[in-house]
Write a protein that holds these residues in place. Sequence first.
Motif, short mmCIF file in Angstrom:
data_model
loop_
_atom_site.label_atom_id
_atom_site.label_comp_id
_atom_site.label_asym_id
_atom_site.label_seq_id
_atom_site.Cartn_x
_atom_site.Cartn_y
_atom_site.Cartn_z
N ILE A 1 0.85 -1.19 0.00
CA ILE A 1 0.00 0.00 0.00
C ILE A 1 0.88 1.24 0.00
O ILE A 1 1.67 1.46 0.93
CB ILE A 1 -0.93 0.01 1.22
N LYS A 2 0.78 2.03 -1.04
CA LYS A 2 1.57 3.26 -1.10
C LYS A 2 1.11 4.20 0.01
O LYS A 2 -0.07 4.24 0.37
CB LYS A 2 1.42 3.93 -2.47
N TRP A 3 2.03 5.00 0.53
CA TRP A 3 1.75 5.83 1.70
C TRP A 3 0.56 6.75 1.48
O TRP A 3 -0.21 7.04 2.40
CB TRP A 3 2.99 6.65 2.06
N TYR A 4 0.34 7.22 0.24
CA TYR A 4 -0.74 8.18 -0.01
C TYR A 4 -2.08 7.49 -0.27
O TYR A 4 -3.09 8.15 -0.52
CB TYR A 4 -0.39 9.13 -1.17
N ASN A 5 -2.08 6.16 -0.23
CA ASN A 5 -3.33 5.41 -0.35
C ASN A 5 -3.85 4.98 1.02
O ASN A 5 -4.50 3.95 1.15
CB ASN A 5 -3.13 4.18 -1.24
N ALA A 6 -3.56 5.78 2.04
CA ALA A 6 -3.91 5.38 3.39
C ALA A 6 -4.34 6.60 4.21
O ALA A 6 -3.82 7.70 4.04
CB ALA A 6 -2.73 4.70 4.06
N LEU A 7 -5.27 6.37 5.11
CA LEU A 7 -5.66 7.33 6.13
C LEU A 7 -5.64 6.58 7.46
O LEU A 7 -6.17 5.47 7.56
CB LEU A 7 -7.07 7.88 5.86
#
Length: 321
Positions: A227-233
């Motif tokens: 999971i790429k860092w910007y695909n996460a909250l």
Amino acid sequence: MSKWQIPAKGGHMEAADGVYYQNMTNLEVKQRLEKNDVILIPVGSTENHGPSAPYGEDTYLDTRLCEQVALATGCTVAQPIWYGSHPYHHLGQKGTIIIPEEVLANYLMYVFAGFWNAGFRKMVVVNGHGQDYVIPLAIHKFGKKFQVPSIILYTHFWNCAKEQLDVVENGGPYETPFVHADEVEQSWSLALFPELCKQEFATSVPTAPLLPPGHINNSAERGTGPIKWYNALGSCGMECVCQPQGVIGDATKADAEKARLGIERTLDYLEKLVNDILTKYPAGTLPPIEMMTQRDRADIEAVIKGPNEPGGRHIYTIAYE
């Protein structure tokens, strides 16, 4: 012996040495386009990087890399975009200037249009800041809106260094993993703009993960998760709460020599990219019209000629609002 200047000895933003577009006259640009019509567009940010590095660190990383590539290849560099978009966990960090994603994407789209209209139809966006989710959007918005033959490529420069951003056990030179304003980023800063760094004030601040390891990859894609860092909250704490110092990691371990091979690899790649573009499409040559648009061919040919040329038109006659 590397041909690249590491540590770098100053920048070129105000120099009349054939690097920056904004420092040239229209005659100089015209002559330049006849030989090399590639432009590098550094997209940076203004954000808190702690007591040992400047707020403009992300921008200076871009520009110092681009300057050396321009001097090596004859391409041109645009003066940088100083204010960028930021992920949610940067929100509220003191000193960080946040531009909304939609605003930056639209802004960049029209920057691309302006350079295309000026004759630079081959653009390479160079960025190392955490705004990977915005720059591709800008490229696709430009492609859909204007539909003109172009080459616009986005290089997240950290990815060019590969294992040279990693820790020692994975083949890299660092003791600690890359996060933000830490051993890795500070080492690159010391190598590319040492005059702006204050290593004597370097500090160490722990990370604040909110999930078990093995899921989230970092910005240089040297992590283990898919999971790429910007695909996460909710994968990490907010910086203004958890790292108000502006550092995530250990900047005290930074050393310019640790960054040398990674910077050389990055510069080698960017040089090759520019040269490969020009080998495939020499100055004045574009990808075939019929392969890149279904607009009326006469309209496309007119805007390719450009404004102020016989039979030519500016790009905004195709699309603007």
